[in-house]
Design a protein around this motif. Structure first.
Motif, short mmCIF file in Angstrom:
data_model
loop_
_atom_site.label_atom_id
_atom_site.label_comp_id
_atom_site.label_asym_id
_atom_site.label_seq_id
_atom_site.Cartn_x
_atom_site.Cartn_y
_atom_site.Cartn_z
N PRO A 112 -8.96 -10.72 70.04
CA PRO A 112 -9.19 -12.15 69.75
C PRO A 112 -9.13 -13.00 71.02
O PRO A 112 -9.67 -14.09 71.07
CB PRO A 112 -8.07 -12.51 68.77
N GLU A 113 -8.49 -12.44 72.08
CA GLU A 113 -8.36 -13.22 73.33
C GLU A 113 -9.69 -13.44 74.03
O GLU A 113 -9.76 -14.22 74.96
CB GLU A 113 -7.41 -12.54 74.33
N ARG A 114 -10.73 -12.73 73.57
CA ARG A 114 -11.99 -12.96 74.28
C ARG A 114 -12.55 -14.35 73.94
O ARG A 114 -13.46 -14.83 74.59
CB ARG A 114 -12.99 -11.85 74.00
N PHE A 115 -11.97 -15.00 72.94
CA PHE A 115 -12.35 -16.39 72.65
C PHE A 115 -11.23 -17.30 73.14
O PHE A 115 -10.07 -16.93 73.09
CB PHE A 115 -12.50 -16.60 71.14
N PRO A 116 -11.59 -18.53 73.60
CA PRO A 116 -10.51 -19.49 73.86
C PRO A 116 -9.83 -19.79 72.53
O PRO A 116 -10.50 -19.83 71.50
CB PRO A 116 -11.24 -20.72 74.41
N VAL A 117 -8.51 -19.98 72.55
CA VAL A 117 -7.83 -20.19 71.26
C VAL A 117 -8.39 -21.42 70.55
O VAL A 117 -8.55 -21.42 69.33
CB VAL A 117 -6.29 -20.19 71.43
N SER A 118 -8.72 -22.46 71.32
CA SER A 118 -9.48 -23.56 70.71
C SER A 118 -10.46 -24.08 71.75
O SER A 118 -10.15 -24.08 72.94
CB SER A 118 -8.56 -24.67 70.24
N GLY A 119 -11.62 -24.49 71.28
CA GLY A 119 -12.65 -24.93 72.23
C GLY A 119 -12.66 -26.44 72.38
O GLY A 119 -12.06 -27.16 71.58
N ALA A 120 -13.34 -26.93 73.42
CA ALA A 120 -13.47 -28.38 73.59
C ALA A 120 -14.69 -28.83 72.77
O ALA A 120 -15.79 -28.92 73.29
CB ALA A 120 -13.65 -28.71 75.06
N ILE A 121 -14.49 -29.05 71.49
CA ILE A 121 -15.59 -29.35 70.58
C ILE A 121 -15.62 -30.86 70.31
O ILE A 121 -14.58 -31.45 69.99
CB ILE A 121 -15.39 -28.62 69.23
N LEU A 122 -16.79 -31.45 70.40
CA LEU A 122 -16.89 -32.88 70.09
C LEU A 122 -17.16 -33.04 68.59
O LEU A 122 -17.92 -32.25 68.01
CB LEU A 122 -18.03 -33.52 70.88
N PRO A 123 -16.55 -34.04 67.96
CA PRO A 123 -16.80 -34.23 66.53
C PRO A 123 -18.29 -34.34 66.23
O PRO A 123 -19.02 -35.06 66.93
CB PRO A 123 -16.08 -35.55 66.21
N GLY A 124 -18.73 -33.63 65.23
CA GLY A 124 -20.14 -33.70 64.80
C GLY A 124 -21.04 -32.71 65.53
O GLY A 124 -22.19 -32.50 65.13
N SER A 125 -20.52 -32.08 66.59
CA SER A 125 -21.41 -31.24 67.41
C SER A 125 -21.84 -29.97 66.67
O SER A 125 -22.93 -29.46 66.91
CB SER A 125 -20.74 -30.90 68.74
N ILE A 126 -21.03 -29.46 65.78
CA ILE A 126 -21.40 -28.24 65.05
C ILE A 126 -22.49 -28.59 64.02
O ILE A 126 -23.49 -27.89 63.90
CB ILE A 126 -20.17 -27.63 64.31
N LYS A 127 -22.25 -29.69 63.32
CA LYS A 127 -23.22 -30.10 62.28
C LYS A 127 -24.62 -30.23 62.87
O LYS A 127 -25.60 -29.87 62.24
CB LYS A 127 -22.79 -31.44 61.68
#
Ligand code: PLP
Length: 490
Positions: free
Chosen positions: A32-47
């Motif tokens: 699981p460490e190959r991913f950052p534990v949490s990413g710098a995600i901006l609100p709405g960016s996934i949608k």
């Protein structure tokens, strides 16, 4: 009319993509460490990256899985990451995931015994195992709900029913009576106040009892409040004590509170959503002292018993009251069998997933000894971390840590003499430290506030978290604090 083809994936595709997904998960769990534990995600960016509207034509499964990997996974906070140490760090386990998969596959509804006898009876058996392992009284009947928020709501509805005010029939309005009141500590989880809102008791009638210097409910204050309310004509409905509060994991003095509940004739509900499970560890059994006297207690296997969300267990001493509060059997759900449990009678939901299956898998695969061993390990890791914090001149432990959560803060050395007057600056600095640590993607922590002070919480509960991860967490925290300490001047 022409016969239609079956409307589902073929078995060939199901096993092919099923294997692929299991392999993806297996690789994920290995690293699981190959991913950052949490990413710098901006609100709405996934949608923004997801297609709209819904596809009108079928899409190939290979593409759907690819999109999962490329569009969804980067937007996840990885609760499986061994350096996820925020909130209550929780994890599932492989046997429980297989139980969940089976449960989704067979897709039975555990609402009535008749609707799927094995689902009901396994729930009774597994909750009997857990009850016995915790040394709770044999009369406690268990029910699985989705979350502790629901379990506590259900328990508080039973408490209201126990008053025999005919609320079921007549509702909460129109009574020529003072309001019902709830008693809980100022550190209780917000789900208790929310349940009071839902039950029509109202936030103003939740008495938030002060805590002592270790954040435990002050039983003397509880007695005063009960006396005052009784004198003033209020109707005390339920006392909610907490074993393992959310901010600090403090344990309310349940034996004393249980005595008051008897003296005043008020239902006692214990919220052990996180801490209750620790009672499985023999040297931690003390956390359940007094709970045998409670009317109900909730604990969440999905917090610290290695099953995926959702799985919350509510035990009730007088299940007949719970039943009285909830049973409502329309003709289409009437069944003949007596001496069976129809779980729909003991809560809000009619449709009930077969959650006992994943709990059964965990108990059987790890055995009680294995479970206890892992809980003990988590607690020992937290104690280690606490000792490192204690011995560092620029950090302080902010609350006792009886379980696997440590509350601490950064306090630059040359601010220590003026820490009271500088409280706001110190708070800001700790929030900045938290932000920097979390933005690093190496560690994920959360915070709370205690007596006006911002406090960082390091929570251990992940099956994959080992000592090296806790050491690394401490390094990340120190490294980030050192650059802040330089900025504010030594
Ligand atoms: C003490 C306590 N009670 C209740 C809850 C709510 O749990 P759930 O998310 O299962 O509703 C929490 C959540 O962290 C908690 O810490």
């Amino acid at each position: 009319m022409k016969t239609k083809e079956p409307f589902d994936m073929t078995n060939e595709e199901f096993t092919r993509y099923g294997d692929q997904i299991l392999e993806w998960l297996a690789a994920y769990f290995d690293h699981p460490e190959r991913f950052p534990v949490s990413g710098a995600i901006l609100p709405g960016s996934i949608k923004k990256t997801l297609p709209s509207p819904a596809p009108s034509k079928p899409e190939p499964m290979a593409q759907i899985i690819k999109d999962f990997e490329t569009l969804i996974v980067p937007g996840l906070t990885h609760w499986n990451h061994p350096s996820f140490m925020a909130y209550f760090a929780i994890t599932s386990s492989r046997p429980a995931i297989l139980g969940e998969l089976l449960s989704a596959g067979i897709n039975v509804n555990a609402m009535l015994w008749k609707a799927s006898p094995a689902a009901t009876e396994l729930e009774e058996v597994v909750l009997g195992w857990l009850r016995r392992a915790l040394d709770l009284p044999a009369g406690f009947q268990g029910t699985i709900h989705d979350t502790a928020s629901t379990s506590s709501l259900v328990a508080m509805a039973a408490a209201r029913e126990s008053l025999q005010l005919q609320v079921r029939e007549k509702g909460m309005t129109g009574r020529d009576l003072k309001p019902l009141t709830i008693y809980t500590s100022e550190h209780a989880h917000s789900s208790i106040e929310r349940a009071a809102i839902v039950l029509g008791i109202g936030q103003e009638n939740v008495r938030k009892i002060a805590v002592d210097h270790e954040f435990r409910m002050d039983a003397g204050e509880l007695r005063n409040m009960l006396q005052r309310d009784k004198r003033d004509g209020y109707i005390p409905c339920c006392i909610v004590a907490t074993v393992g509060t959310t901010s600090t994991t403090s344990v309310d003095p349940v034996p004393e509170i249980a005595r008051l509940s008897k003296e005043f004739g008020v239902w006692l509900h214990v919220d052990g959503a996180y801490g209750g499970i620790a009672g499985l560890v023999p040297e931690m059994r003390w956390v359940l002292d007094g709970c045998a006297e409670a009317d109900s207690i909730v604990m969440n296997p999905h917090k610290w018993l290695f099953v995926p969300i959702d799985c919350s267990v509510l035990y009730c001493r007088r299940p007949e009251i719970l039943r009285r509060a909830f049973t409502l059997v329309p003709e289409y759900l009437r069944t003949e069998e007596e001496q069976v449990t129809n779980y729909m009678d003991y809560g809000i939901a009619l449709g009930r997933r077969f959650r006992a299956l994943k709990l059964w898998m965990v108990f059987r695969y790890f055995g009680l000894e294995g479970i206890v061993d892992r809980l003990r390990y988590h607690i020992s890791l937290a104690q280690k971390f606490q000792s490192w914090v204690r011995s560092h001149p620029s950090f302080e432990v902010m609350a006792p840590a009886p379980f696997s959560v440590v509350c601490f803060r950064f306090l630059p050395q040359h601010w220590q003499k003026r820490s009271e007057v500088m409280m706001e600056l110190i708070n800001q600095l700790n929030l900045e430290l938290l932000e920097n640590v979390n933005r690093s993607g190496e560690l994920f922590l959360s915070h709370t506030k205690l007596n006006g002070r911002v406090v960082l919480r390091l929570a251990i509960g992940n099956l994959r978290t080992a000592e090296e991860h806790v050491q690394k967490a401490w390094e990340v925290i120190r490294r980030n604090s050192e650059s802040l300490e330089k900025r504010v001047g030594k």
